[in-house]
Design a protein around this motif. Structure first.
Motif, PDB file in Angstrom:
ATOM      1  N   UNK A   2      38.608  10.044   1.752  1.00  0.00           N
ATOM      2  CA  UNK A   2      38.827   9.119   2.860  1.00  0.00           C
ATOM      3  C   UNK A   2      40.164   8.403   2.692  1.00  0.00           C
ATOM      4  N   UNK A   3      40.725   8.007   3.801  1.00  0.00           N
ATOM      5  CA  UNK A   3      42.019   7.346   3.854  1.00  0.00           C
ATOM      6  C   UNK A   3      41.837   5.830   3.805  1.00  0.00           C
ATOM      7  N   UNK A   4      42.594   5.160   2.945  1.00  0.00           N
ATOM      8  CA  UNK A   4      42.552   3.707   2.800  1.00  0.00           C
ATOM      9  C   UNK A   4      43.971   3.153   2.853  1.00  0.00           C
ATOM     10  N   UNK A   5      44.058   1.878   3.234  1.00  0.00           N
ATOM     11  CA  UNK A   5      45.349   1.173   3.201  1.00  0.00           C
ATOM     12  C   UNK A   5      45.175  -0.067   2.325  1.00  0.00           C
ATOM     13  N   UNK A   6      46.126  -0.261   1.459  1.00  0.00           N
ATOM     14  CA  UNK A   6      46.115  -1.370   0.516  1.00  0.00           C
ATOM     15  C   UNK A   6      47.230  -2.338   0.920  1.00  0.00           C
ATOM     16  N   UNK A   7      46.843  -3.562   1.275  1.00  0.00           N
ATOM     17  CA  UNK A   7      47.796  -4.575   1.722  1.00  0.00           C
ATOM     18  C   UNK A   7      47.980  -5.606   0.613  1.00  0.00           C
ATOM     19  N   UNK A   8      49.195  -5.692   0.087  1.00  0.00           N
ATOM     20  CA  UNK A   8      49.514  -6.678  -0.936  1.00  0.00           C
ATOM     21  C   UNK A   8      49.861  -7.995  -0.267  1.00  0.00           C
ATOM     22  N   UNK A   9      49.408  -9.104  -0.868  1.00  0.00           N
ATOM     23  CA  UNK A   9      49.627 -10.426  -0.288  1.00  0.00           C
ATOM     24  C   UNK A   9      50.426 -11.294  -1.256  1.00  0.00           C
ATOM     25  N   UNK A  19      50.383   0.078   0.893  1.00  0.00           N
ATOM     26  CA  UNK A  19      50.317   1.380   0.226  1.00  0.00           C
ATOM     27  C   UNK A  19      49.170   2.160   0.853  1.00  0.00           C
ATOM     28  N   UNK A  20      49.333   3.446   0.952  1.00  0.00           N
ATOM     29  CA  UNK A  20      48.275   4.312   1.466  1.00  0.00           C
ATOM     30  C   UNK A  20      47.683   5.082   0.299  1.00  0.00           C
ATOM     31  N   UNK A  21      46.372   5.296   0.334  1.00  0.00           N
ATOM     32  CA  UNK A  21      45.733   6.085  -0.717  1.00  0.00           C
ATOM     33  C   UNK A  21      44.521   6.810  -0.168  1.00  0.00           C
ATOM     34  N   UNK A  22      44.109   7.824  -0.893  1.00  0.00           N
ATOM     35  CA  UNK A  22      42.922   8.604  -0.560  1.00  0.00           C
ATOM     36  C   UNK A  22      41.952   8.501  -1.715  1.00  0.00           C
ATOM     37  N   UNK A  23      40.667   8.360  -1.400  1.00  0.00           N
ATOM     38  CA  UNK A  23      39.644   8.243  -2.425  1.00  0.00           C
ATOM     39  C   UNK A  23      38.330   8.805  -1.903  1.00  0.00           C
ATOM     40  N   UNK A  24      37.469   9.198  -2.828  1.00  0.00           N
ATOM     41  CA  UNK A  24      36.177   9.779  -2.479  1.00  0.00           C
ATOM     42  C   UNK A  24      35.151   8.715  -2.089  1.00  0.00           C
TER      43      UNK A  24
END
Length: 58
Positions: A2-9, A19-24
């Motif tokens: 699955x596609x996820x987006x990581x937002x740094x604050x 950052x974009x990442x893929x994980x199960x």
């Protein structure tokens, strides 16, 4: 995977970068995000669903 987006604050709550990442799974995505975050606060999202919010102080 699955596609996820990581937002740094930043300390004021504004967004620094994404950052974009893929994980199960959500747990795997959070684990990847924590290793990428390196002490920053972040939010992780899967499409419109917020998966988690992590504070570096926690």
């Amino acid at each position: 995977m699955s596609y996820y987006r990581l937002y740094f604050r930043n300390r004021k709550g504004g967004f620094l970068r994404v950052e974009e990442l893929y994980a199960a799974s959500d747990d795997q995505a959070l684990g990847q995000a924590q290793s990428l975050a390196k002490g920053h606060d972040f939010e992780i999202w899967q499409q419109r669903r917020r998966v988690g919010v992590v504070s570096a102080a926690a």
